[in-house]
Write an enzyme that holds these catalytic residues in place. Sequence first.
Site, PDB file in Angstrom:
ATOM      1  N   GLY A  17       2.767   2.299   4.475  1.00 45.42           N
ATOM      2  CA  GLY A  17       3.996   2.664   5.166  1.00 45.42           C
ATOM      3  C   GLY A  17       4.806   1.513   5.704  1.00 45.42           C
ATOM      4  CG  ASP A  27      -2.355   0.457   0.684  1.00 46.02           C
ATOM      5  OD1 ASP A  27      -2.454   1.668   0.381  1.00 46.02           O
ATOM      6  OD2 ASP A  27      -3.291  -0.350   0.563  1.00 46.02           O
ATOM      7  CG  HIS A  28      -0.527   4.888   1.645  1.00 47.50           C
ATOM      8  ND1 HIS A  28       0.207   5.485   2.633  1.00 47.50           N
ATOM      9  CD2 HIS A  28      -1.607   4.355   2.248  1.00 47.50           C
ATOM     10  CE1 HIS A  28      -0.415   5.348   3.794  1.00 47.50           C
ATOM     11  NE2 HIS A  28      -1.515   4.654   3.583  1.00 47.50           N
ATOM     12  CG  ASP A  29       3.482   6.952   1.602  1.00 47.46           C
ATOM     13  OD1 ASP A  29       4.135   7.674   0.837  1.00 47.46           O
ATOM     14  OD2 ASP A  29       2.294   7.198   1.934  1.00 47.46           O
ATOM     15  N   GLY A  30       4.749   2.280   1.006  1.00 47.29           N
ATOM     16  CA  GLY A  30       5.444   1.061   1.430  1.00 47.29           C
ATOM     17  C   GLY A  30       6.758   0.892   0.692  1.00 47.29           C
TER      18      GLY A  30
END
Length: 212
Positions: A156, A136-139
């Site tokens: 993250g 997911d986002h910013d991972g």
Amino acid sequence: MALIIVVGGSGQHASVVYEAAVLSGMAVAGLAAMDAAAVAPAFDCPWLGSLGAIADGGIARGDRFIAACGSNALRREISETLLAWGAELASVVHPAAIVSPSACIGAGTAVLAGAIIGPRAVLGCGVIVNHAASVDHDGAVGDYGNLCPGARLAGGVRMAPGGFVGINAAVLPGLYLAENAVVGAGAVVTRDVAADDTVVGIPAVSVRRGRP
Ligand SMILES: CC(=O)SCCNC(=O)CCNC(=O)[C@H](O)C(C)(C)COP(=O)(O)OP(=O)(O)OC[C@H]1O[C@@H](n2cnc3c(N)ncnc32)[C@H](O)[C@@H]1OP(=O)(O)O
């Protein structure tokens, strides 16, 4: 410029990468192996023999390579051998994967059908994001990491190189999986995981600390 898929092991994962490459419109020259004695896996793709023979014939013709095997260590070994020879690694993204335009995908990485890579996610080199897995986002997934089918990294989450997340496992937001961490199938990870640790269950607990 064509793709050469380098098989390690049985060739099952190579068959998945091959199909993804063809469906995404890449020209596939065929399959090769590190080992001169390796036999062609049983699916319909030209067999080119050993990488050594290909190197002797000259890699400089612009072919690109991807190491296709589930073992993180073997994928790393094949990829690093190719890079030392001056070969170029290619990433393969199945057309049914969803990849954010702000995500970054490293060379030699395979993103397979149904996978989702969220905004600003970063995948290193030689990573596998298998069927229906998501970052997911910013991972971030470090080099030669492996997300098995259905594995979920929440926003993250950061995975250091060499990590493995088993089928249908979930990692909660913002956690850190240190180098070579292993998450068992179906686990729910609620805390950071130490380097070389193996965690299983819900909530995930360590069953083996340190390299086996
Ligand atoms: C396309 C594809 O197919 S991709 C491949 C997908 N494959 C996977 O997702 C496999 C994921 N692998 C696993 O879950 C493995 O069981 C691992 C890596 C967590 C552990 O494997 P091993 O190191 O061989 O450990 P081992 O099998 O000895 O198990 C150790 C203990 O943990 C338990 N255990 C192992 N895996 C799990 C799990 N996923 N959930 C809960 N408990 C588990 C075992 O029962 C055993 O418990 P015991 O000591 O009380 O008997």
